[in-house]
Motif scaffolding. Structure first.
Motif, PDB file in Angstrom:
ATOM      1  N   ASN A  68       2.250  -0.779   1.063  1.00 15.72           N
ATOM      2  CA  ASN A  68       2.730   0.754   1.125  1.00 15.72           C
ATOM      3  C   ASN A  68       4.370   0.476   1.525  1.00 15.72           C
ATOM      4  OD1 ASN A  68       3.145   3.274   2.043  1.00 15.72           O
ATOM      5  ND2 ASN A  68       1.661   3.347   3.440  1.00 15.72           N
ATOM      6  N   PRO A  69       5.327   1.232   0.722  1.00 18.19           N
ATOM      7  CA  PRO A  69       6.719   1.013   0.861  1.00 18.19           C
ATOM      8  C   PRO A  69       7.378   1.921   1.976  1.00 18.19           C
ATOM      9  CG  PRO A  69       6.145   2.282  -1.248  1.00 18.19           C
ATOM     10  CD  PRO A  69       4.953   1.708  -0.566  1.00 18.19           C
ATOM     11  N   ASP A  70       6.301   3.003   2.477  1.00 19.02           N
ATOM     12  CA  ASP A  70       6.506   3.888   3.608  1.00 19.02           C
ATOM     13  C   ASP A  70       6.299   3.347   4.849  1.00 19.02           C
ATOM     14  OD1 ASP A  70       7.492   5.740   1.545  1.00 19.02           O
ATOM     15  OD2 ASP A  70       5.692   6.173   1.087  1.00 19.02           O
ATOM     16  N   THR A  71       6.130   2.188   5.087  1.00 15.89           N
ATOM     17  CA  THR A  71       5.852   1.502   6.321  1.00 15.89           C
ATOM     18  C   THR A  71       6.769   0.460   6.585  1.00 15.89           C
ATOM     19  OG1 THR A  71       4.207  -0.039   5.463  1.00 15.89           O
ATOM     20  CG2 THR A  71       3.600   2.324   6.047  1.00 15.89           C
ATOM     21  N   ALA A  72       6.575  -0.096   7.870  1.00 16.39           N
ATOM     22  CA  ALA A  72       7.542  -1.297   8.258  1.00 16.39           C
ATOM     23  C   ALA A  72       6.602  -2.439   7.564  1.00 16.39           C
ATOM     24  CB  ALA A  72       7.431  -1.549   9.883  1.00 16.39           C
ATOM     25  N   ASN A  73       7.326  -3.432   6.962  1.00 15.61           N
ATOM     26  CA  ASN A  73       6.806  -4.543   5.984  1.00 15.61           C
ATOM     27  C   ASN A  73       5.982  -5.356   6.986  1.00 15.61           C
ATOM     28  OD1 ASN A  73       8.430  -3.530   4.247  1.00 15.61           O
ATOM     29  ND2 ASN A  73       9.742  -5.014   4.019  1.00 15.61           N
ATOM     30  N   ARG A  74       4.861  -6.041   6.506  1.00 17.75           N
ATOM     31  CA  ARG A  74       4.189  -6.980   7.392  1.00 17.75           C
ATOM     32  C   ARG A  74       3.539  -7.760   6.310  1.00 17.75           C
ATOM     33  NH1 ARG A  74       2.479  -8.269  12.248  1.00 17.75           N
ATOM     34  NH2 ARG A  74       3.107  -6.260  13.301  1.00 17.75           N
ATOM     35  N   ASP A  75       3.742  -8.962   6.101  1.00 25.07           N
ATOM     36  CA  ASP A  75       3.044 -10.105   4.997  1.00 25.07           C
ATOM     37  C   ASP A  75       1.552 -10.207   5.318  1.00 25.07           C
ATOM     38  OD1 ASP A  75       5.877 -10.077   3.900  1.00 25.07           O
ATOM     39  OD2 ASP A  75       6.284 -11.858   4.976  1.00 25.07           O
ATOM     40  N   LEU A  76       0.920 -10.611   4.386  1.00 25.33           N
ATOM     41  CA  LEU A  76      -0.262 -10.612   4.257  1.00 25.33           C
ATOM     42  C   LEU A  76      -0.734 -12.103   4.186  1.00 25.33           C
ATOM     43  CD1 LEU A  76      -2.687  -8.500   4.232  1.00 25.33           C
ATOM     44  CD2 LEU A  76      -2.906  -8.806   1.960  1.00 25.33           C
ATOM     45  N   LEU A  77      -1.503 -12.623   5.146  1.00 24.70           N
ATOM     46  CA  LEU A  77      -2.001 -14.060   5.162  1.00 24.70           C
ATOM     47  C   LEU A  77      -3.448 -14.237   4.776  1.00 24.70           C
ATOM     48  CD1 LEU A  77      -0.318 -15.265   8.488  1.00 24.70           C
ATOM     49  CD2 LEU A  77       0.450 -15.534   6.243  1.00 24.70           C
ATOM     50  N   THR A  78      -3.738 -15.348   4.128  1.00 24.14           N
ATOM     51  CA  THR A  78      -5.205 -15.956   4.148  1.00 24.14           C
ATOM     52  C   THR A  78      -5.857 -16.412   5.623  1.00 24.14           C
ATOM     53  OG1 THR A  78      -4.578 -18.135   3.783  1.00 24.14           O
ATOM     54  CG2 THR A  78      -5.102 -16.570   1.883  1.00 24.14           C
ATOM     55  N   LYS A  79      -6.775 -15.990   6.079  1.00 28.38           N
ATOM     56  CA  LYS A  79      -7.312 -16.660   7.231  1.00 28.38           C
ATOM     57  C   LYS A  79      -7.525 -17.816   7.303  1.00 28.38           C
ATOM     58  CE  LYS A  79      -9.510 -12.266   9.001  1.00 28.38           C
ATOM     59  NZ  LYS A  79     -10.820 -11.565   9.340  1.00 28.38           N
ATOM     60  N   HIS A 222       5.157  -8.538   1.495  1.00 32.02           N
ATOM     61  CA  HIS A 222       5.417  -7.379   1.473  1.00 32.02           C
ATOM     62  C   HIS A 222       6.892  -7.004   1.546  1.00 32.02           C
ATOM     63  CE1 HIS A 222       5.779  -3.085   2.279  1.00 32.02           C
ATOM     64  NE2 HIS A 222       4.383  -2.941   2.526  1.00 32.02           N
ATOM     65  N   HIS A 223       7.803  -6.940   0.604  1.00 32.39           N
ATOM     66  CA  HIS A 223       9.226  -6.856   0.523  1.00 32.39           C
ATOM     67  C   HIS A 223       9.749  -5.255   0.759  1.00 32.39           C
ATOM     68  CE1 HIS A 223      13.023  -7.956  -0.733  1.00 32.39           C
ATOM     69  NE2 HIS A 223      12.923  -9.317  -0.235  1.00 32.39           N
ATOM     70  N   GLY A 224       8.759  -4.371   1.106  1.00 35.89           N
ATOM     71  CA  GLY A 224       9.295  -2.904   0.937  1.00 35.89           C
ATOM     72  C   GLY A 224       9.175  -1.956  -0.297  1.00 35.89           C
ATOM     73  N   GLN A 225       8.627  -2.698  -1.482  1.00 37.78           N
ATOM     74  CA  GLN A 225       8.412  -2.067  -2.363  1.00 37.78           C
ATOM     75  C   GLN A 225       7.093  -2.247  -2.997  1.00 37.78           C
ATOM     76  OE1 GLN A 225      10.911  -4.870  -3.109  1.00 37.78           O
ATOM     77  NE2 GLN A 225      12.460  -3.804  -2.021  1.00 37.78           N
ATOM     78  N   ARG A 226       6.540  -1.256  -3.995  1.00 34.93           N
ATOM     79  CA  ARG A 226       5.147  -1.232  -4.172  1.00 34.93           C
ATOM     80  C   ARG A 226       4.872  -2.521  -5.248  1.00 34.93           C
ATOM     81  NH1 ARG A 226       1.486   2.699  -3.087  1.00 34.93           N
ATOM     82  NH2 ARG A 226       3.108   4.031  -2.558  1.00 34.93           N
ATOM     83  N   VAL A 227       4.006  -3.249  -4.749  1.00 39.02           N
ATOM     84  CA  VAL A 227       3.532  -4.194  -5.767  1.00 39.02           C
ATOM     85  C   VAL A 227       1.855  -4.188  -5.660  1.00 39.02           C
ATOM     86  CG1 VAL A 227       5.457  -5.614  -5.463  1.00 39.02           C
ATOM     87  CG2 VAL A 227       3.682  -6.061  -3.912  1.00 39.02           C
ATOM     88  N   TYR A 228       1.207  -4.808  -6.689  1.00 43.78           N
ATOM     89  CA  TYR A 228      -0.171  -4.584  -6.549  1.00 43.78           C
ATOM     90  C   TYR A 228      -0.836  -6.279  -6.921  1.00 43.78           C
ATOM     91  CZ  TYR A 228       1.356  -0.011  -8.144  1.00 43.78           C
ATOM     92  OH  TYR A 228       1.902   1.143  -8.048  1.00 43.78           O
ATOM     93  N   TYR A 229      -1.916  -6.553  -6.144  1.00 40.74           N
ATOM     94  CA  TYR A 229      -2.604  -7.727  -6.193  1.00 40.74           C
ATOM     95  C   TYR A 229      -3.960  -7.348  -6.350  1.00 40.74           C
ATOM     96  CZ  TYR A 229       1.541 -10.204  -4.691  1.00 40.74           C
ATOM     97  OH  TYR A 229       2.862 -10.913  -4.534  1.00 40.74           O
ATOM     98  N   LYS A 230      -4.705  -8.255  -7.606  1.00 38.39           N
ATOM     99  CA  LYS A 230      -6.201  -8.141  -7.367  1.00 38.39           C
ATOM    100  C   LYS A 230      -6.835  -9.719  -7.920  1.00 38.39           C
ATOM    101  CE  LYS A 230      -6.421  -6.525 -12.311  1.00 38.39           C
ATOM    102  NZ  LYS A 230      -6.815  -5.409 -13.226  1.00 38.39           N
ATOM    103  N   ASN A 231      -8.032  -9.582  -8.062  1.00 36.31           N
ATOM    104  CA  ASN A 231      -8.683 -10.807  -8.593  1.00 36.31           C
ATOM    105  C   ASN A 231      -8.438 -12.174  -7.722  1.00 36.31           C
ATOM    106  OD1 ASN A 231     -10.241  -9.053  -9.826  1.00 36.31           O
ATOM    107  ND2 ASN A 231      -9.080  -9.178 -11.818  1.00 36.31           N
ATOM    108  N   ILE A 232      -8.334 -12.150  -6.596  1.00 33.93           N
ATOM    109  CA  ILE A 232      -7.477 -13.349  -6.009  1.00 33.93           C
ATOM    110  C   ILE A 232      -8.860 -14.346  -5.576  1.00 33.93           C
ATOM    111  CG2 ILE A 232      -6.319 -14.001  -3.985  1.00 33.93           C
ATOM    112  CD1 ILE A 232      -5.142 -11.292  -3.728  1.00 33.93           C
TER     113      ILE A 232
END
Length: 237
Positions: A68-79, A222-232
């Protein structure tokens, strides 16, 4: 008493079997694929510096993980943390969008980066995810599929903006390969003379700990622009 024992014994055996099954499920063997994102569940993922999935910062839409580019960025980690692994995922970008996939990521710094990205991004290898056409930086060494700022990808065939690229990232005892849409676009050996030279001549030269971690989280930026990931999905090697 005998009747009581006869009743309790099967119950105890069933409980033991249940616990064993749970332990087996939690300790996934090598070479067994584990789905990290199946289009709905985010149970295997969490935000940098927090224990939960960053709702609203990353969205689940139509079977995709979307920034979501309309929020403060927060990267996503695997647990989970990984040493030797094979990772498969698909990615697409919006116009002029930027992201990246990191491995062996640590989480030992607080969220102080100005744009909200994890401060550890300067410490670890990044496979670049990018719109090569409209992003403001068009250097090949920072293009989609590159080892960010270090190795230019070859044999690269990107899909058009909005279409999904199939990616595969492998780390096995220091040997790294990145595949994009069925073609190997780069490979390198961590700690090799060639990699040491590249690092010495790069902007990471003042960071002696760059790429030195032997295991860690896999991270989606999350770099501030809209990107999409799937089938991880991932498997340990």
């Amino acid at each position: 008493m005998k009747k009581l024992l006869l009743f309790l014994l099967p119950a105890a055996l069933m409980a033991a079997c249940t616990e064993t099954k749970k332990a087996e499920q939690n300790e996934v063997s090598e070479n067994e694929w584990v789905v990290l994102f199946d289009g709905t569940s985010t149970d295997s993922l969490r935000g940098y510096g927090i224990d939960v999935f960053p709702e609203g910062v990353w969205l689940v839409e139509k079977g995709m993980l979307v920034t979501n580019p309309d929020t403060a960025n927060r990267d996503l980690l695997t647990k989970g943390r990984y040493k030797n692994f094979e990772l498969e995922y698909e990615w697409a970008v919006d116009t002029a969008a930027n992201s990246g996939v990191f491995f062996h990521m640590q989480e030992n710094l607080t969220m102080e980066a100005g744009n909200g990205n994890s401060p550890n991004w300067l410490d670890n290898f990044e496979i670049q995810v990018l719109d090569d056409i409209y992003f403001n930086d068009t250097a090949a060494v920072r293009s989609a599929g590159s080892l960010y700022d270090l190795i230019i990808p070859t044999n690269k065939k990107l899909k058009t903006i909005g279409d999904f690229n199939q990616a595969r990232l492998i780390h096995n005892n220091g040997h790294v390969e990145h595949w994009l849409n069925g073609a190997k676009v780069l490979e390198f050996e961590i700690g090799s003379p060639e990699m040491t030279k590249l690092l010495a001549e790069s902007k990471f030269s003042n960071n002696p700990g760059y790429g030195s971690d032997k295991e860690g989280h896999i991270m989606f930026q999350h770099h501030g622009q809209r990107v999409y990931y799937k089938n991880i999905r991932v498997k340990r090697l």
